[in-house]
Design an enzyme around this catalytic site. Sequence first.
Site, mmCIF file in Angstrom:
data_model
loop_
_atom_site.group_PDB
_atom_site.id
_atom_site.type_symbol
_atom_site.label_atom_id
_atom_site.label_comp_id
_atom_site.label_asym_id
_atom_site.label_seq_id
_atom_site.Cartn_x
_atom_site.Cartn_y
_atom_site.Cartn_z
ATOM 1 N N CYS H 38 -33.359 -10.295 51.076
ATOM 2 C CA CYS H 38 -34.653 -10.639 51.669
ATOM 3 C C CYS H 38 -35.680 -9.593 51.221
ATOM 4 O O CYS H 38 -35.441 -8.391 51.382
ATOM 5 C CB CYS H 38 -34.536 -10.643 53.195
ATOM 6 S SG CYS H 38 -36.137 -10.886 54.005
ATOM 7 N N ASP H 45 -29.143 -12.403 51.661
ATOM 8 C CA ASP H 45 -29.267 -13.840 51.861
ATOM 9 C C ASP H 45 -28.203 -14.541 51.025
ATOM 10 O O ASP H 45 -27.822 -14.048 49.963
ATOM 11 C CB ASP H 45 -30.665 -14.329 51.442
ATOM 12 C CG ASP H 45 -31.710 -14.105 52.525
ATOM 13 O OD1 ASP H 45 -31.318 -13.961 53.694
ATOM 14 O OD2 ASP H 45 -32.904 -14.077 52.203
ATOM 15 N N VAL H 60 -26.101 -26.315 29.389
ATOM 16 C CA VAL H 60 -25.976 -24.912 29.775
ATOM 17 C C VAL H 60 -24.499 -24.511 29.738
ATOM 18 O O VAL H 60 -23.621 -25.245 30.196
ATOM 19 C CB VAL H 60 -26.609 -24.651 31.161
ATOM 20 C CG1 VAL H 60 -25.874 -25.366 32.282
ATOM 21 C CG2 VAL H 60 -26.666 -23.155 31.442
ATOM 22 N N GLU H 61 -24.240 -23.336 29.171
ATOM 23 C CA GLU H 61 -22.873 -22.850 29.016
ATOM 24 C C GLU H 61 -22.402 -22.253 30.348
ATOM 25 O O GLU H 61 -23.110 -21.457 30.974
ATOM 26 C CB GLU H 61 -22.852 -21.808 27.891
ATOM 27 C CG GLU H 61 -21.463 -21.501 27.363
ATOM 28 C CD GLU H 61 -20.842 -20.364 28.147
ATOM 29 O OE1 GLU H 61 -19.601 -20.329 28.243
ATOM 30 O OE2 GLU H 61 -21.611 -19.529 28.700
ATOM 31 N N LEU H 62 -21.186 -22.626 30.759
ATOM 32 C CA LEU H 62 -20.681 -22.307 32.089
ATOM 33 C C LEU H 62 -20.642 -20.808 32.385
ATOM 34 O O LEU H 62 -21.077 -20.356 33.451
ATOM 35 C CB LEU H 62 -19.268 -22.899 32.233
ATOM 36 C CG LEU H 62 -18.604 -22.709 33.577
ATOM 37 C CD1 LEU H 62 -19.224 -23.636 34.605
ATOM 38 C CD2 LEU H 62 -17.108 -22.960 33.491
ATOM 39 N N HIS H 79 -36.849 -17.810 49.968
ATOM 40 C CA HIS H 79 -36.090 -19.044 49.728
ATOM 41 C C HIS H 79 -36.845 -20.037 48.836
ATOM 42 O O HIS H 79 -36.312 -20.530 47.842
ATOM 43 C CB HIS H 79 -35.792 -19.753 51.063
ATOM 44 C CG HIS H 79 -34.843 -19.047 51.957
ATOM 45 N ND1 HIS H 79 -34.315 -17.812 51.689
ATOM 46 C CD2 HIS H 79 -34.295 -19.438 53.154
ATOM 47 C CE1 HIS H 79 -33.503 -17.457 52.664
ATOM 48 N NE2 HIS H 79 -33.477 -18.419 53.564
ATOM 49 N N GLU H 80 -38.072 -20.374 49.239
ATOM 50 C CA GLU H 80 -38.824 -21.399 48.512
ATOM 51 C C GLU H 80 -39.103 -20.933 47.083
ATOM 52 O O GLU H 80 -39.078 -21.728 46.139
ATOM 53 C CB GLU H 80 -40.159 -21.705 49.223
ATOM 54 C CG GLU H 80 -40.022 -22.460 50.540
ATOM 55 C CD GLU H 80 -39.774 -21.561 51.740
ATOM 56 O OE1 GLU H 80 -39.570 -20.338 51.555
ATOM 57 O OE2 GLU H 80 -39.785 -22.070 52.879
#
Lengths: 143, 143, 143, 143, 143, 143, 143, 143, 143, 143
Positions: H38, H45, H60-62, H79-80
Site C-alpha cells: 500500500c 496487499d 506472452v512467455e510464461l 488497486h485501481e
Amino acid sequence: MPKPAIPTRAKSLETFANPASHRDYQIHMEIPEFTCLCPKTGQPDFAVLTLDYIADRLCVELKSLKLYIWSFREEGHFHEDVTNRILDDLVKATRPRFMRLTARFYVRGGIFTNVVAEHRKKGWKPAAKVELAEFPAQSNTRG
Amino acid sequence: MPKPAIPTRAKSLETFANPASHRDYQIHMEIPEFTCLCPKTGQPDFAVLTLDYIADRLCVELKSLKLYIWSFREEGHFHEDVTNRILDDLVKATRPRFMRLTARFYVRGGIFTNVVAEHRKKGWKPAAKVELAEFPAQSNTRG
Amino acid sequence: MPKPAIPTRAKSLETFANPASHRDYQIHMEIPEFTCLCPKTGQPDFAVLTLDYIADRLCVELKSLKLYIWSFREEGHFHEDVTNRILDDLVKATRPRFMRLTARFYVRGGIFTNVVAEHRKKGWKPAAKVELAEFPAQSNTRG
Amino acid sequence: MPKPAIPTRAKSLETFANPASHRDYQIHMEIPEFTCLCPKTGQPDFAVLTLDYIADRLCVELKSLKLYIWSFREEGHFHEDVTNRILDDLVKATRPRFMRLTARFYVRGGIFTNVVAEHRKKGWKPAAKVELAEFPAQSNTRG
Amino acid sequence: MPKPAIPTRAKSLETFANPASHRDYQIHMEIPEFTCLCPKTGQPDFAVLTLDYIADRLCVELKSLKLYIWSFREEGHFHEDVTNRILDDLVKATRPRFMRLTARFYVRGGIFTNVVAEHRKKGWKPAAKVELAEFPAQSNTRG
Amino acid sequence: MPKPAIPTRAKSLETFANPASHRDYQIHMEIPEFTCLCPKTGQPDFAVLTLDYIADRLCVELKSLKLYIWSFREEGHFHEDVTNRILDDLVKATRPRFMRLTARFYVRGGIFTNVVAEHRKKGWKPAAKVELAEFPAQSNTRG
Amino acid sequence: MPKPAIPTRAKSLETFANPASHRDYQIHMEIPEFTCLCPKTGQPDFAVLTLDYIADRLCVELKSLKLYIWSFREEGHFHEDVTNRILDDLVKATRPRFMRLTARFYVRGGIFTNVVAEHRKKGWKPAAKVELAEFPAQSNTRG
Amino acid sequence: MPKPAIPTRAKSLETFANPASHRDYQIHMEIPEFTCLCPKTGQPDFAVLTLDYIADRLCVELKSLKLYIWSFREEGHFHEDVTNRILDDLVKATRPRFMRLTARFYVRGGIFTNVVAEHRKKGWKPAAKVELAEFPAQSNTRG
Amino acid sequence: MPKPAIPTRAKSLETFANPASHRDYQIHMEIPEFTCLCPKTGQPDFAVLTLDYIADRLCVELKSLKLYIWSFREEGHFHEDVTNRILDDLVKATRPRFMRLTARFYVRGGIFTNVVAEHRKKGWKPAAKVELAEFPAQSNTRG
Amino acid sequence: MPKPAIPTRAKSLETFANPASHRDYQIHMEIPEFTCLCPKTGQPDFAVLTLDYIADRLCVELKSLKLYIWSFREEGHFHEDVTNRILDDLVKATRPRFMRLTARFYVRGGIFTNVVAEHRKKGWKPAAKVELAEFPAQSNTRG
Ligand SMILES: [Ca+2]
Ligand SMILES: [Ca+2]
Ligand SMILES: [Ca+2]
Ligand SMILES: [Ca+2]
Ligand SMILES: [Ca+2]
Ligand SMILES: [Ca+2]
Ligand SMILES: [Ca+2]
Ligand SMILES: [Ca+2]
Ligand SMILES: [Ca+2]
Ligand SMILES: [Ca+2]
Ligand SMILES: [Ca+2]
Ligand SMILES: [Ca+2]
Ligand SMILES: [Ca+2]
Ligand SMILES: [Ca+2]
Ligand SMILES: [Ca+2]
Ligand SMILES: [Ca+2]
C-alpha cells in the site's frame, strides 16, 4: 459492560481522481456489513451490498465508503427505498459513467428480498462486450 | 394434539407506492413456502417461488404477499395452471412494467418440473443491459 | 429371486390442453431415469434428460412421459440418434412453439458425451429476453 | 428401432489374488449404473452403489463386477433386500476382512432411501485409526 | 516391473454418418485424459479437453477419438500450439458446421493456462439462440 | 378454483418384515415434504425430516410413511415437540434397535432451528465403527 | 511434430533432515499428475495421489518426488498393486513414523476405484487427537 | 534465519510467435501469486490476477510473466492504478487483438474490491459468439 | 430520513418447559443477525452465532432470544469476551445439560476469528454416539 | 512508481488476558496473507495459515499477529521449517493449553504441500468431546 468509544459515522463520501479515466473499466466492491432499522417496528435489518461502477473522473474512497455505510445503523429505512437512496448518494458524489447497486436483505416473514438499481450517465454507451469463455477458479487443476 | 389457531389466509394483495418510480429497478423475492393440493388425488404439492419485477407505480407489500401465498394451502391446482394464475393475480394488483414468476415444484413420478411465466406492460421496453463481470461471493479472498 | 410384475412401458405420449396458451411460458422437466442399451454390445447405457419447452396448445402429461421414458429400457440406440428421436416423438405429440432436449450420458471409454437438440415451430419467434440480475438460492441470508 | 445385441450379464463374480495381503488397505469403488425392477409394480428402480472393502486373499475383478451389476436389470427386488443380497454375494466371492455396501436409491413417493450394510470377518479387528487433518482438494491454492 | 502390452495409439480419427443432419444440434464431449510432453524439458504436461461441435455430415467415433488422444503421450507440444493442432485434425476428419476445443492445462510455474479455439464452416450461421431460464440440477427439490 | 379430491392422510404406520434381521444395517430416508401449523398463530410451518434407523424385526413401509407425514398438515405443533412425537410414533410402530430423527425447520424470526432426537433399544449396542477413508462423489475423475 | 527433450525420470527418492523431529506433525502432499499403463491392454491409466506422513528423521524432497512420480509413465501396473508399491518405496526412503497413500484412479468400465494404504512404524503411537470445531474456509464472512 | 538467495525479479516481458495467428482464439491465465504494498501505509496487499487475451502476432512467455508479477513485491501501488498499469505493460509487450485483466484484491476495511480493465486493438472486431449449452464439469455422471 | 420506531431490545431470556425432558436430544439454532461495537474504536462488529444445546427442564423461547441478540447492538465488546458472556447468560436462563455457542466474526485486519465455548452440567454425561453413515442432501438422486 | 511508506513489520507478539480462563474454549483464526521467500531460489512462497488454540492465561492480540505475519515477507524459509517456527513463537508468547497451526502452501512443481503442527501444555487434557449433529449453513431453508 464496557463503554464503546464514540462511533465515527459520516454521510460524506470522499473521492480521488480516476487513475485511468481514458478507459472504461469496472470497479466491483462487496460490502457485507450493512445494517439499518425497520421504520415501522424499529427492528434491525441487515443486507449485503454490491457496488459496480465505471468511474468517470472520480473514484469513491474506500474508508469514507465504510463510514458512510455505518451511518445507516440507527436510521429507519424500507428495503426498496434505501437501495435507491444509497445509489443516489454515490452517484452524486462520484458522477460515474455507470453505476449498479445490489442489496440482498436478510429474510423477513419467510421471504428473501433483493433490490438492484442502476444509474447511467446521459450519453454514455458501453462498448459492446467481448464474450470470452469463463472458467470456475482452478478448473484446470484436478483434485 | 394442540388445536391450531385459525389461520389467517387471504387472497388480497396489498401494495405501497414505488419509492423510485422514475427508475427501472429490479425487485427479487424468494418464497420457499408454497404448498397446494393435487386436484386429482388431493395429495400435497410443494414449490419454491421466485418473483422478479420492475415496479411501475406500486410495489407488493411483503406481509400481504405471505398471506396470499398461504391461501393456496387447501386448494387444488395443476403446476402449469397455478403458476400462471399467481402471476395474473400479482399483475392485477401491482400493474408492473415487467414481472417474472418462477415455480420449482417438488419431484413427482421421478420427474422434476419448473414453470416460468412473464408479463410485460404494453409499450414498456427494458434498457439494453450493461454487461459487467460477475464474481462468486468473496472470490477475492482466499481460503 | 422374486418375479417382477409385468412392466408398464408405452411409446404413446398423452397431452392436456395448455392452461395459458395466450402466453409464451417455459416448462422445464428433469428426467434422471433414462436407460437403454448399446446397439453394438448390448451393454446398458444411462442418461439424464432435461426437457424445456414452450407449449402451443398441448402440454405433455407427466405420467405418460414417465412410461414413455421407460419404454427405451430394452431397446438399442446410439447417443446422438436417440436424443434426436425422443425430441421428434415429443414434438409430434405436443406440436410446441419451442422445445429443447438435453441428454447427458454416463461415461464411456473415459469420455463424457452430452447431446442437445431443439425444435422451433415455423414462424414462431421468441420475445427478446428481459435480462435480470440472477442470484444463487438464498444468497441474501448468510451462514 | 435397431436390435440390441444380446447383453452379457452374469451373476458370477471373478477374483484375483490380493497383491498386498500382508497389509490392511482399503479398496473403494463407486458404481453409478445399478438398476432393477420394483417387484410389486415392475417399474424401474435406480441406485448408486458404493463398495468399500479390505481384502483378505482375494480382490474382486472389475469387469466381472460390472457384468454382475448388470445382471439385476430385469429382476424384481425391494431396496432393503437387494442391498443385503449383493453384499452377501460379494462376501461369498471374496471372503474379505471387511466389506461395506452403500446403496442410494432414486426418489419414490417424494422420499429418498439409502441402505448401508456391512460384513466383518470373524476375529478380524481394524487397527485403531490414525486421525489426520483432512483437506478439500486443492484447498492450498487460491482462486 | 510388469511389461506393459504394446499400447494402441493412432492419429487416425474415424467417423460415422450424422443421424440427424437436417438439424443443428450440439454434441459435447469431456476428455479428461490428455497428456503430452514439454518440448523444451521433456517433462509431462496434462490437460482436460472439452470438445463441442455441430456436426455436418459426420460425427467423430468415440473409440477412435480415445486412441487419437492417447497418441500424444510421447510427443512434445506447447500449450497454445497443441490445442490448435488437435482442432485442425478434428475439423479435417469431420468437416463440422462448428467446432470448439477447450484445453485446460495443469499448473506450471504457479500459473494456470487454458486455451480455447474454434472453427466455423464457411457460410454457416447459427440460429439466434432461444434464451431460457436455466436451473442448477435438482434445484426444485430441497434437502 | 378446482375442488381438490379428499386427501388421504393417516396416522397409522405400516411395516414389513426386516429382510436381513441377522445383521445391523442402516436405513436412511430423506423426507422433504413436512408441514404443520404453528399452534399459537396458525401460520404454516415447514421442515425437512431425515430418518435413520437400524431395524429389528420390522421396517417402515414407504407409502404409509408418506401418508403419516401428510397427516400433520392441519395440526398445530411446536418444533421441539413434534420432532419427539414423530420419533415416538415411529418407534412404537417398528420397535427398532436404533432410530434417529432429524427435523430442519424453515426460518422464523430470522433464526433457523433444527431438532435431533434418538431412541435406542434397551440392551442394544452398536458394533464399534470401522473408520474408512471417505470421498466426495467422483473425486477420482477430474473435470 | 517437435521432438521432446529426453525426459528426466528417476526411481530414486531424495530426502532431507526433518527440521522438527522432536514433534509429531503432519505433512500432506497432493500429487495430481500420476499416470501409468494398464499391464493387460497398454492403455493409459491416470490417478491423483495424496500423501500424508509424520516424518521421523527424514522428509521426502519435493523435486525428487516429482521425478519419481514421472518414472511410472511407461510402466504397466494394476491399481491395487501400484498403490502399495509406491507406499513401499516411500517408506523405504524416509522411514516415517506414519505414512498413508491415497490413489484415486480415473473411471474404467463405468466404475471408479480408489485405493488407500498405510504404514506405521513399529512401536509408534499417535497422540490422542484433540477434537476441535472445524470450519469451511471463510465461513465467518458472508456474501 | 536463513538468508534468501537474491530474488530474480524483472519488469521485462518476453514473447514468442503466435502459433495460430490466422485464428482468433482465447488464452486464459490464472495468476494467484500477486502481492505489492500500500503506497500510504506500506502494508502488504494481495490479489489474484486473471489474464484473458486474443493474441495477434505475439504470445506472452510464461516464465517471464511469472518474474514480471514478482517484480511488484516491494513496490507501492493503489488497486485501481496497478491493474491498469499491468494491463498497459502487457499490451505494450504483446500488442494483442484483445486483452482483459481482472484483479481480485484481498479484503480491506471489511470491503472486497475487484478491478477489470480491457484493451482492444483498433479496428479489431470479435466474431459474433456461437452460444452453446454449457455444463458443469462431469454433470453427466452421477454420484 | 424517517424516524425509526423505538426498538424493542431486552436482556431477559424467556423459557418454556422442555416437552421431552426424559430424553437427551439436540436443539440447533442459527442466528445470523448479531452485531455489537468494538469497545476501542466504536466501529461495528458482526458475527453469526450458532447455538447447540441439550435442554434439561427449560428451552429458550425463540422471540425472546431474538430480542436478547438485538440488545447488543449499541454495546462495546471484544470477540473472545462477548462469546463467553452470551453463553453464560443462556446457561443461567435455561440450566441446560449441555450447551455450545459458536461465534463466527467478520474479517478484521485481514484475519478471520471464530470463538467456540461450551458448558456442561455437572454430572451429566452424553450417551456414547451411534456413528451412522451420513449423506449430502439428495445424494441419492442424480442430476 | 510511487514510493511505499516504510512497512511496519515486527517479530514481537502482544497478548491480552484471557477473559474466560476458567473454561477451555477454542479460538480459531484464518490468516490468508502469509508470504516468505524460498531460501534456495529467492522465489516468493505463499501460504494460508489457520491457527486454533485454547488459551491459558493469555490471548494473542490481533494487530500484533498481523504485523508478525508480515515480518516473514523478506525472509527465506522452507515449508516444514517455517510452520514449526511460527508455532514455536506463538507458543512462547501465549503459553496456551493447546495450539494447532495449519499452513497450506501454494503449488510448487505441480505438488501441493500442507503442514500441520501442534503444541500441548504438559499435563493438560481436553475434555471428552460431546459429539453433536452438524449441519451445513442454512440447510434448513430451501431454495
Ligand atoms: Ca421468517
Ligand atoms: Ca456471460
Ligand atoms: Ca417418484
Ligand atoms: Ca466406461
Ligand atoms: Ca446472464
Ligand atoms: Ca415422488
Ligand atoms: Ca473423520
Ligand atoms: Ca508451480
Ligand atoms: Ca447463458
Ligand atoms: Ca424472519
Ligand atoms: Ca471408461
Ligand atoms: Ca468431526
Ligand atoms: Ca477488515
Ligand atoms: Ca482487513
Ligand atoms: Ca463423523
Ligand atoms: Ca508447477
